[in-house]
Design a protein around this motif. Structure first.
Motif, short mmCIF file in Angstrom:
data_model
loop_
_atom_site.label_atom_id
_atom_site.label_comp_id
_atom_site.label_asym_id
_atom_site.label_seq_id
_atom_site.Cartn_x
_atom_site.Cartn_y
_atom_site.Cartn_z
N TRP A 65 0.87 -1.18 0.00
CA TRP A 65 0.00 0.00 0.00
C TRP A 65 0.90 1.23 0.00
O TRP A 65 1.67 1.45 0.93
CB TRP A 65 -0.92 0.01 1.23
CG TRP A 65 -1.88 1.15 1.18
CD1 TRP A 65 -1.79 2.33 1.87
CD2 TRP A 65 -3.05 1.24 0.39
NE1 TRP A 65 -2.83 3.15 1.54
CE2 TRP A 65 -3.64 2.50 0.64
CE3 TRP A 65 -3.68 0.39 -0.52
CZ2 TRP A 65 -4.80 2.93 0.02
CZ3 TRP A 65 -4.84 0.81 -1.14
CH2 TRP A 65 -5.39 2.06 -0.86
N SER A 66 0.82 2.01 -1.04
CA SER A 66 1.70 3.16 -1.20
C SER A 66 1.32 4.27 -0.22
O SER A 66 0.17 4.71 -0.18
CB SER A 66 1.59 3.67 -2.64
OG SER A 66 2.47 4.74 -2.84
N GLY A 67 2.30 4.68 0.58
CA GLY A 67 2.09 5.74 1.55
C GLY A 67 1.58 5.25 2.89
O GLY A 67 1.27 6.05 3.76
N GLY A 68 1.50 3.95 3.07
CA GLY A 68 1.01 3.40 4.33
C GLY A 68 2.00 3.59 5.46
O GLY A 68 3.16 3.95 5.26
N SER A 83 -3.95 6.84 -0.16
CA SER A 83 -5.18 7.24 0.53
C SER A 83 -5.50 8.70 0.26
O SER A 83 -6.64 9.06 -0.07
CB SER A 83 -5.06 7.01 2.04
OG SER A 83 -4.88 5.65 2.32
N ARG A 84 -4.50 9.56 0.39
CA ARG A 84 -4.71 10.99 0.14
C ARG A 84 -5.15 11.24 -1.30
O ARG A 84 -6.05 12.04 -1.57
CB ARG A 84 -3.43 11.78 0.45
CG ARG A 84 -3.63 13.30 0.25
CD ARG A 84 -2.36 14.10 0.43
NE ARG A 84 -1.44 13.76 -0.64
CZ ARG A 84 -0.14 13.50 -0.47
NH1 ARG A 84 0.40 13.56 0.72
NH2 ARG A 84 0.63 13.21 -1.48
N PHE A 90 -12.00 11.63 -5.28
CA PHE A 90 -13.44 11.54 -5.05
C PHE A 90 -14.05 12.87 -4.62
O PHE A 90 -15.21 13.15 -4.96
CB PHE A 90 -13.75 10.44 -4.05
CG PHE A 90 -13.54 9.06 -4.63
CD1 PHE A 90 -14.28 8.63 -5.72
CD2 PHE A 90 -12.58 8.21 -4.11
CE1 PHE A 90 -14.08 7.37 -6.28
CE2 PHE A 90 -12.37 6.95 -4.65
CZ PHE A 90 -13.13 6.53 -5.74
N LEU A 91 -13.29 13.71 -3.93
CA LEU A 91 -13.83 15.02 -3.55
C LEU A 91 -13.93 15.97 -4.75
O LEU A 91 -14.75 16.89 -4.75
CB LEU A 91 -12.98 15.65 -2.45
CG LEU A 91 -13.12 15.01 -1.08
CD1 LEU A 91 -12.15 15.65 -0.09
CD2 LEU A 91 -14.55 15.09 -0.56
#
Length: 93
Positions: A65-68, A83-84, A90-91
């Protein structure tokens, strides 16, 4: 591109399906260096409207998971932060 568990072509196939479902709108691609990693970001969209789909390819990235969080399993804390980027996408929709 270095994931030995899930072939990188799977993500591209899903991205291509999203584009064909929208009537093959324009595809844009950018390359960047993030934390010493080459990242290719592809977008499908119509002009100035928010992107319909994004595909990120982390060159040399493995099955993580990238950035985990660095303490987690199957994570790459050096990013980019998946995640970011998903929340941003989506926003904007």
């Amino acid at each position: 591109t270095a994931d030995a568990t899930v072939h990188p072509s799977n993500g591209k196939a899903v991205f291509d399906l999203a584009g064909s479902a929208q009537g093959k709108p324009a595809e844009f691609q950018t390359d960047a260096m993030l934390n010493g990693k080459r990242v290719t970001r592809s977008l499908i969209g119509h002009g100035d409207a928010p992107a319909l789909a994004e595909h990120w390819l982390i060159h040399g990235g493995g099955h993580a998971w990238s950035g985990g969080d660095h303490g987690g399993s199957y994570t790459d804390a050096t990013g980019p932060d998946a995640s970011r980027e998903m929340i941003r996408f989506f926003l904007e929709a």
